[in-house]
Scaffold this active site. Structure first.
Site, PDB file in Angstrom:
ATOM      1  N   GLY A 112       0.568  -1.372  -0.080  1.00  0.00           N
ATOM      2  CA  GLY A 112       0.278  -0.397   0.138  1.00  0.00           C
ATOM      3  C   GLY A 112       0.714   1.100  -0.238  1.00  0.00           C
ATOM      4  N   SER A 113       0.620   2.366   0.729  1.00  0.00           N
ATOM      5  CA  SER A 113       1.000   3.794   0.526  1.00  0.00           C
ATOM      6  C   SER A 113       2.853   3.220   1.834  1.00  0.00           C
ATOM      7  CB  SER A 113       0.378   4.334   1.322  1.00  0.00           C
ATOM      8  OG  SER A 113      -1.069   4.807   0.520  1.00  0.00           O
ATOM      9  N   THR A 114       2.276   2.625   2.395  1.00  0.00           N
ATOM     10  CA  THR A 114       4.234   2.356   2.881  1.00  0.00           C
ATOM     11  C   THR A 114       4.947   2.466   1.699  1.00  0.00           C
ATOM     12  OG1 THR A 114       3.708  -0.064   3.045  1.00  0.00           O
ATOM     13  CG2 THR A 114       3.519   1.670   4.999  1.00  0.00           C
ATOM     14  N   PHE A 115       4.574   1.576   0.270  1.00  0.00           N
ATOM     15  CA  PHE A 115       5.797   1.679  -0.585  1.00  0.00           C
ATOM     16  C   PHE A 115       5.810   3.479  -1.221  1.00  0.00           C
ATOM     17  CE2 PHE A 115       6.853   0.650  -5.014  1.00  0.00           C
ATOM     18  CZ  PHE A 115       8.109  -0.227  -4.891  1.00  0.00           C
ATOM     19  N   LYS A 116       5.405   4.687  -1.489  1.00  0.00           N
ATOM     20  CA  LYS A 116       5.110   5.425  -1.456  1.00  0.00           C
ATOM     21  C   LYS A 116       6.304   5.815  -2.033  1.00  0.00           C
ATOM     22  CE  LYS A 116       0.361   6.529  -1.380  1.00  0.00           C
ATOM     23  NZ  LYS A 116      -0.384   7.546  -1.498  1.00  0.00           N
TER      24      LYS A 116
END
Length: 647
Positions: A326-330
């Site tokens: 999810g957004s932890t990959f951003k």
């Protein structure tokens, strides 16, 4: 009839030749026999003397004491405790049924164990001992010993068995041992003779299995004199074995137990890694199970309950399971774009709530959009459209390259079962795996940690530690072997632009400390310990256009198994990173609500090396935190009491 002299002379010559031939043959045979006798009695004397001795003397293996396992502070995690058992020798017992009945009036015998023992008794030689009751209490052993004269063939014995004082808290890390099975033997090319000792135990999972050769030790031996039937007459000498190596892990037992207590009631995983040297301070999966159940052999009912639990207590979620990050990959996408000059921290992207890509609308989590968004705002408020845009500029291959540099898609060499490598997808990977071309929509999905991207909680913690330090921090689980320190995972420079790293860290700081940050409610109030983090929500279902038009169904209104996964990664203190933490709550909903609060509590516990003071929390949360801490303290006291009782 009278023979003439010539005939007689010829006859004597023929007789003489035959006599010489026969005599020569007899002499050669006798000589060969004598030489053979000399060879056997003189030159081969030692060999045949040894063979004769082996017919009288047998060598029996003595199992060594298994190596112990400790936490980083010397707290015992796996030990060997005395185990009392009662055995029977059939030829000495006489009336076996009567002796067993008499024994049953003294101590409680498990019906299933007794049935198995009696079957084994029928198959075994009459002089071999067979265990009737295992793990008998000292009181019962004393009762048997006192009544020994009335129990012919019955003998109380003591041995060692594996015990795990910390129980479920370390089940997925330390693992457990169990009896050697035929399957175990089939996997080993040249099995250690120790493995053929009846009821000998080896590691089945976790450190117990992955470091089996170190923990097992080396067998001892005793020489015994036996008769023709193989019965032991006396012991001639004994050589004790070499105990297995003692292992010290990097994990902190108190922190590990706190993590388990904090995540109680959820299907979740958390990893705490030391940013300085890569030491794993905690690596927990909940719910868990009691590994002591497996040591002797778990019951069918207990095993079925573990298998059928929807929260999967047998799975080591922290290392084995992978999730769309999810957004932890951003942060990965952002660093790939910054390093390849596809964007700058000041560049903005307009977010109306979606981005049109190849005639398909990719939505932002915020329906109305974030407006003009730069790097810091994109991380602070987790704008999806910003990352769709920059990902299309930088490309999937460079994003995947950055992901691998930060530890995603890498299978770390840890002594735990089923450590996963995750996935940082590329064009080549999709072509090889599915025989299809990479699509532009695949890049957009990957940019926000969806699509094909997969990561374990361990990998997410490593990623966060590397962003915090700029070094290739590598996780370490074994701290020392027999007191010898093992190499650390400090790592070397990643070779990334320090200014780019600083910009990403600033965005993570805003997530937890700016009022519009997605994790502001889970901030740390203590200024010197403030953390930087990133929330993440991983979808497990497709949202149709009709549902989106009518309003996306809230997670709490969905069945548990259809809710989104909640994620949060962080490091603290911001100015001098000490620990990095990753938390994944399966089907927990939003990362800011389900994953960020426990992650904040866990990093505080690690920083304070114990229960953090209420002053470290925002004032509005202190009453709730106080009640939570009291619950956890009660649980810690209960576990300590149980450990004391077992000791």
């Amino acid at each position: 009839m009278k023979r003439n002299p010539k005939e007689l002379d010829a006859l004597y010559r023929r007789t003489g030749r035959r006599a010489l031939l026969v005599g020569g043959l007899q002499l050669a045979f006798a000589g060969g026999l004598a030489l053979r006798m000399r060879y056997l009695q003189v030159e081969e004397a030692d060999k045949y003397r040894l063979l004769a001795e082996e017919n009288r003397i047998n060598i029996r293996l003595l199992p060594p004491a298994r190596g112990r396992i400790f936490d980083r502070n010397g707290t015992i995690l796996a030990e060997n405790t005395p185990s009392y058992r009662v055995v029977i020798v059939r030829e000495d017992a006489g009336d076996v049924a009567q002796v067993v009945a008499d024994l049953g009036r003294l101590i409680e015998l498990d019906p299933q164990e007794l049935e198995d023992a009696l079957e084994e008794l029928e198959r075994s030689a009459p002089f071999l001992p067979v265990t009737l009751a295992d793990r008998v209490s000292w009181k019962d052993i004393s009762r048997v010993a006192v009544n020994a004269p009335a129990l012919p063939g019955i003998t109380p014995q003591v041995g060692l068995t594996r015990h795990y004082p910390r129980g479920a808290s370390f089940a997925h890390v330390v693992g457990y041992v169990g009896p050697v099975s035929d399957y175990d033997l089939s996997r080993i090319e040249d099995p250690d003779p120790l493995l053929r000792i009846p009821r000998f135990q080896i590691g089945k999972t976790g450190v117990e299995a992955k470091r089996e050769s170190l923990l097992r030790g080396k067998a001892g031996a005793r020489r015994v004199e036996v008769n023709a039937a193989g019965r032991i007459m006396r012991e001639l000498d004994r050589r004790e074995g070499e105990p297995g190596a003692d292992l010290q892990l990097t994990v902190d037992a108190d922190l590990q137990e706190y993590v388990h207590a904090r995540l109680q009631g959820q299907s979740a995983a958390a990893v705490v890694i030391d940013c300085e040297n890569g030491d794993l301070r905690a690596i927990a999966s909940t719910p868990s199970f009691d590994p002591n159940l497996f040591v002797r052999g778990i019951s069918v009912a207990d095993y079925r309950a573990l298998l059928e639990d929807p929260y999967r207590p047998l799975a080591a979620k922290a290392v084995q399971d992978t999730y769309p990050p999810g957004s932890t990959f951003k942060m990965v996408t952002a660093l790939a774009a910054l390093e390849n000059a596809a964007t700058t921290p000041e560049d903005t992207v307009y977010c109306p709530g979606f981005l049109e890509v190849a005639n398909r609308r990719f939505h932002c989590w915020k329906r109305g959009g974030h407006g003009h968004t730069d790097l810091l705002k994109s991380l602070e408020q987790s704008c999806d459209v910003y990352y769709y845009d920059v990902a299309l500029r930088v490309g999937i291959d460079r994003i995947a390259e950055m992901a691998r540099k930060l530890g995603l898609g890498e299978r770390f060499d840890l002594p735990m079962s089923a450590v996963s490598g995750g996935l940082a997808p590329t064009r080549e990977w999709k072509a090889e795996r599915y025989g299809k071309d990479w699509l532009i929509g695949d890049t957009a999905n990957s940019a926000i940690g969806q699509g094909y991207v997969l990561a374990s909680p361990l990998q997410l913690a490593v990623m966060t530690a590397r962003i915090a330090t700029g070094r290739s921090v590598t996780p370490r689980l074994i701290r020392s072997i027999n007191g010898v320190e093992q190499p650390t995972g400090t790592g070397v420079s990643l070779g990334l632009n320090e200014n780019n790293l600083r910009q990403v860290r600033r965005g993570m700081f805003a997530v937890s400390n700016n009022r519009r940050g997605t994790a502001f409610r889970s901030r740390i109030a203590e200024k010197e310990l403030r953390m930087a983090g990133k929330t993440g929500t991983s979808q497990v279902r497709n949202i149709t256009a009709a549902e989106r038009a009518a309003g996306v169904t809230r997670n709490e209104d969905l069945p548990w198994e259809r809710r989104d996964h909640a994620l949060f990664v962080c490091f603290a203190p911001f100015d001098a990173p000490k620990y990095a933490v990753a938390v994944v709550v399966e089907h927990g909903g939003g990362g800011s609500r389900a994953a960020a609060p426990p992650a904040r509590d866990i990093v505080l516990y690690a920083l304070y090396d114990g229960m953090p003071p209420l002053e470290a929390y925002p004032e509005a949360e202190r009453s709730r935190v106080k009640a939570q801490q009291e619950r956890i303290r009660r649980e810690q006291r209960r576990r300590a009491t149980v450990r004391g009782d077992r000791a």
